[in-house]
Design a protein around this motif. Structure first.
Motif, PDB file in Angstrom:
ATOM      1  N   ALA A  53     -21.640  18.266 -26.573  1.00  0.00           N
ATOM      2  CA  ALA A  53     -20.840  18.990 -26.247  1.00  0.00           C
ATOM      3  C   ALA A  53     -19.701  18.419 -25.164  1.00  0.00           C
ATOM      4  CB  ALA A  53     -21.193  20.146 -25.753  1.00  0.00           C
ATOM      5  N   GLN A  54     -20.292  17.418 -24.291  1.00  0.00           N
ATOM      6  CA  GLN A  54     -19.508  16.895 -23.282  1.00  0.00           C
ATOM      7  C   GLN A  54     -18.729  15.682 -24.000  1.00  0.00           C
ATOM      8  OE1 GLN A  54     -18.571  17.609 -19.894  1.00  0.00           O
ATOM      9  NE2 GLN A  54     -19.155  19.468 -20.903  1.00  0.00           N
ATOM     10  N   PHE A  55     -19.276  15.220 -25.113  1.00  0.00           N
ATOM     11  CA  PHE A  55     -18.370  14.088 -25.590  1.00  0.00           C
ATOM     12  C   PHE A  55     -17.694  14.406 -26.851  1.00  0.00           C
ATOM     13  CE2 PHE A  55     -21.609  11.399 -23.153  1.00  0.00           C
ATOM     14  CZ  PHE A  55     -20.574  10.700 -22.587  1.00  0.00           C
ATOM     15  N   ASP A  56     -17.425  15.663 -26.952  1.00  0.00           N
ATOM     16  CA  ASP A  56     -16.712  16.376 -27.978  1.00  0.00           C
ATOM     17  C   ASP A  56     -15.262  16.880 -27.298  1.00  0.00           C
ATOM     18  OD1 ASP A  56     -15.138  17.915 -29.817  1.00  0.00           O
ATOM     19  OD2 ASP A  56     -17.379  18.495 -30.875  1.00  0.00           O
ATOM     20  N   TYR A  57     -14.058  16.156 -27.575  1.00  0.00           N
ATOM     21  CA  TYR A  57     -12.825  16.468 -27.010  1.00  0.00           C
ATOM     22  C   TYR A  57     -12.595  17.851 -27.238  1.00  0.00           C
ATOM     23  CZ  TYR A  57      -7.919  15.897 -25.781  1.00  0.00           C
ATOM     24  OH  TYR A  57      -6.797  15.897 -25.036  1.00  0.00           O
ATOM     25  N   ARG A  58     -13.042  18.578 -28.199  1.00  0.00           N
ATOM     26  CA  ARG A  58     -12.545  20.077 -28.500  1.00  0.00           C
ATOM     27  C   ARG A  58     -13.448  21.115 -27.582  1.00  0.00           C
ATOM     28  NH1 ARG A  58     -13.980  18.773 -34.562  1.00  0.00           N
ATOM     29  NH2 ARG A  58     -15.935  18.110 -33.165  1.00  0.00           N
ATOM     30  N   HIS A  59     -14.733  20.515 -26.924  1.00  0.00           N
ATOM     31  CA  HIS A  59     -15.470  21.300 -25.989  1.00  0.00           C
ATOM     32  C   HIS A  59     -14.451  22.157 -25.068  1.00  0.00           C
ATOM     33  CE1 HIS A  59     -19.062  23.024 -24.512  1.00  0.00           C
ATOM     34  NE2 HIS A  59     -18.697  22.597 -23.277  1.00  0.00           N
ATOM     35  N   LYS A  60     -14.766  23.501 -24.776  1.00  0.00           N
ATOM     36  CA  LYS A  60     -13.889  24.018 -23.833  1.00  0.00           C
ATOM     37  C   LYS A  60     -14.881  24.883 -22.693  1.00  0.00           C
ATOM     38  CE  LYS A  60     -10.179  25.185 -27.105  1.00  0.00           C
ATOM     39  NZ  LYS A  60      -9.482  26.133 -27.719  1.00  0.00           N
ATOM     40  N   PRO A  61     -14.839  24.729 -21.510  1.00  0.00           N
ATOM     41  CA  PRO A  61     -13.375  24.722 -20.816  1.00  0.00           C
ATOM     42  C   PRO A  61     -13.046  23.360 -20.551  1.00  0.00           C
ATOM     43  CG  PRO A  61     -14.853  25.360 -19.155  1.00  0.00           C
ATOM     44  CD  PRO A  61     -15.639  25.484 -20.676  1.00  0.00           C
ATOM     45  N   MET A  64       1.657  29.621 -30.843  1.00  0.00           N
ATOM     46  CA  MET A  64       0.815  29.176 -31.936  1.00  0.00           C
ATOM     47  C   MET A  64       0.122  28.040 -30.871  1.00  0.00           C
ATOM     48  SD  MET A  64       1.752  27.174 -35.223  1.00  0.00           S
ATOM     49  CE  MET A  64       0.387  26.244 -35.933  1.00  0.00           C
ATOM     50  N   THR A  65      -1.266  27.905 -30.984  1.00  0.00           N
ATOM     51  CA  THR A  65      -2.211  26.922 -30.156  1.00  0.00           C
ATOM     52  C   THR A  65      -2.355  25.963 -31.074  1.00  0.00           C
ATOM     53  OG1 THR A  65      -3.951  28.313 -30.434  1.00  0.00           O
ATOM     54  CG2 THR A  65      -2.739  28.181 -28.153  1.00  0.00           C
ATOM     55  N   MET A  66      -2.331  24.681 -30.571  1.00  0.00           N
ATOM     56  CA  MET A  66      -2.900  23.466 -31.422  1.00  0.00           C
ATOM     57  C   MET A  66      -4.303  23.240 -31.057  1.00  0.00           C
ATOM     58  SD  MET A  66      -0.209  22.556 -32.925  1.00  0.00           S
ATOM     59  CE  MET A  66      -0.539  20.626 -33.519  1.00  0.00           C
ATOM     60  N   GLU A  67      -4.960  22.978 -32.207  1.00  0.00           N
ATOM     61  CA  GLU A  67      -6.467  22.893 -31.846  1.00  0.00           C
ATOM     62  C   GLU A  67      -6.599  21.205 -31.732  1.00  0.00           C
ATOM     63  OE1 GLU A  67      -9.301  24.499 -31.782  1.00  0.00           O
ATOM     64  OE2 GLU A  67      -8.182  26.196 -31.615  1.00  0.00           O
ATOM     65  N   LYS A  68      -7.207  20.987 -30.530  1.00  0.00           N
ATOM     66  CA  LYS A  68      -7.612  19.366 -30.394  1.00  0.00           C
ATOM     67  C   LYS A  68      -8.535  18.779 -31.479  1.00  0.00           C
ATOM     68  CE  LYS A  68      -8.373  20.242 -25.178  1.00  0.00           C
ATOM     69  NZ  LYS A  68      -9.270  19.834 -24.255  1.00  0.00           N
ATOM     70  N   GLN A  69      -8.212  17.498 -31.714  1.00  0.00           N
ATOM     71  CA  GLN A  69      -8.438  16.724 -32.682  1.00  0.00           C
ATOM     72  C   GLN A  69      -9.600  16.151 -31.836  1.00  0.00           C
ATOM     73  OE1 GLN A  69      -7.928  16.727 -36.087  1.00  0.00           O
ATOM     74  NE2 GLN A  69      -6.460  18.298 -35.349  1.00  0.00           N
ATOM     75  N   PHE A  70     -10.931  15.698 -32.861  1.00  0.00           N
ATOM     76  CA  PHE A  70     -12.112  15.035 -32.463  1.00  0.00           C
ATOM     77  C   PHE A  70     -11.717  13.710 -32.106  1.00  0.00           C
ATOM     78  CE2 PHE A  70     -15.860  12.439 -33.401  1.00  0.00           C
ATOM     79  CZ  PHE A  70     -16.686  12.912 -32.527  1.00  0.00           C
ATOM     80  N   ILE A  71     -11.961  13.092 -31.224  1.00  0.00           N
ATOM     81  CA  ILE A  71     -11.856  11.653 -30.750  1.00  0.00           C
ATOM     82  C   ILE A  71     -13.337  10.923 -30.368  1.00  0.00           C
ATOM     83  CG2 ILE A  71     -10.915  10.325 -28.826  1.00  0.00           C
ATOM     84  CD1 ILE A  71      -9.256  12.353 -27.767  1.00  0.00           C
ATOM     85  N   PRO A  72     -13.571  10.161 -31.387  1.00  0.00           N
ATOM     86  CA  PRO A  72     -14.776   9.415 -31.263  1.00  0.00           C
ATOM     87  C   PRO A  72     -14.933   8.422 -30.219  1.00  0.00           C
ATOM     88  CG  PRO A  72     -13.361   8.746 -33.446  1.00  0.00           C
ATOM     89  CD  PRO A  72     -12.638   9.396 -32.535  1.00  0.00           C
ATOM     90  N   VAL A  73     -16.107   8.298 -29.474  1.00  0.00           N
ATOM     91  CA  VAL A  73     -16.444   7.701 -28.331  1.00  0.00           C
ATOM     92  C   VAL A  73     -17.237   6.587 -28.812  1.00  0.00           C
ATOM     93  CG1 VAL A  73     -17.470   7.916 -26.043  1.00  0.00           C
ATOM     94  CG2 VAL A  73     -16.188   9.978 -26.927  1.00  0.00           C
ATOM     95  N   ARG A  74     -17.184   5.536 -28.002  1.00  0.00           N
ATOM     96  CA  ARG A  74     -17.898   4.203 -28.280  1.00  0.00           C
ATOM     97  C   ARG A  74     -19.125   4.091 -27.308  1.00  0.00           C
ATOM     98  NH1 ARG A  74     -12.716   0.942 -27.506  1.00  0.00           N
ATOM     99  NH2 ARG A  74     -12.861   2.142 -25.212  1.00  0.00           N
ATOM    100  N   ILE A  75     -20.410   4.373 -27.825  1.00  0.00           N
ATOM    101  CA  ILE A  75     -21.380   4.631 -27.068  1.00  0.00           C
ATOM    102  C   ILE A  75     -22.476   3.422 -27.180  1.00  0.00           C
ATOM    103  CG2 ILE A  75     -23.314   6.066 -26.566  1.00  0.00           C
ATOM    104  CD1 ILE A  75     -21.701   8.536 -27.382  1.00  0.00           C
TER     105      ILE A  75
END
Length: 177
Positions: A152-160, A1-12
């Motif tokens: 996409a680059q500031f979304d922690y869930r973006h792969k790879p 079972m793979t865990m999905e990453k949770q979104f992490i807000p970035v301070r911009i």
């Protein structure tokens, strides 16, 4: 079972470089702020500074030194005219340049504005553990950079991979003794 990453807000932080605009007239900054907030990130700061290389670099350094800012996106001053000094100011601050950012931005722009894309000097880099990006001053260019690259680059869930996952290690060289 793979865990999905949770979104992490970035301070911009958003910086507009202009000799003529005010916050009320800053459509490019507004476009960035709207996208940053819609994506779930935090607007950490916003300002306008004149096209003066030392003033731009000083504000970039000050924001890089703030714990509450992870990313600075500037808009304006990336062209070829004599007053366009944002790229030089960014490079005065960078510890490392993200060369591929300008390349990818040019690729995105080429599809939108054709060969006029060669006139943009969009750039990215890192300083004091903070990401820095300089975008052209048009709302369209800001939208393209956010929509096609930065979101996409500031979304922690973006792969790879993405900028967020390496954020804790950006300043590791400063912590070594």
């Amino acid at each position: 079972m793979t865990m999905e990453k949770q979104f992490i807000p970035v301070r911009i932080a958003v910086l507009t470089v202009s000799d003529t605009r005010s916050l009320e007239e800053d459509r490019s900054g507004d476009a960035l702020v709207a996208r940053i907030e819609a994506a779930g990130h935090v607007l950490a700061a916003r300002d306008i500074v004149r096209d003066e290389r030392p003033a731009i670099a000083d504000l970039l350094r000050a924001w890089c030194a703030e714990d509450g800012i992870d990313v600075v996106i500037s808009t304006g001053g990336t062209g070829l005219t004599g007053r366009d000094v944002t790229v030089e100011a960014h490079r005065d601050v960078y510890e490392k340049e993200i060369e591929a950012f300008g390349t990818v931005f040019t690729h995105v722009s080429l599809a939108k504005i054709g060969t006029s894309a060669v006139q943009s000097r969009a750039t990215g880099g890192v300083a004091q553990g903070t990401y820095l990006f300089a975008l052209p001053g048009s709302p369209g260019a800001c939208k393209d950079a956010w929509d096609e690259i930065l979101e996409a680059q500031f979304d922690y869930r973006h792969k790879p991979c993405n900028f967020v996952e390496i954020m804790p290690r950006l300043d590791e060289h400063l912590r070594r003794s």
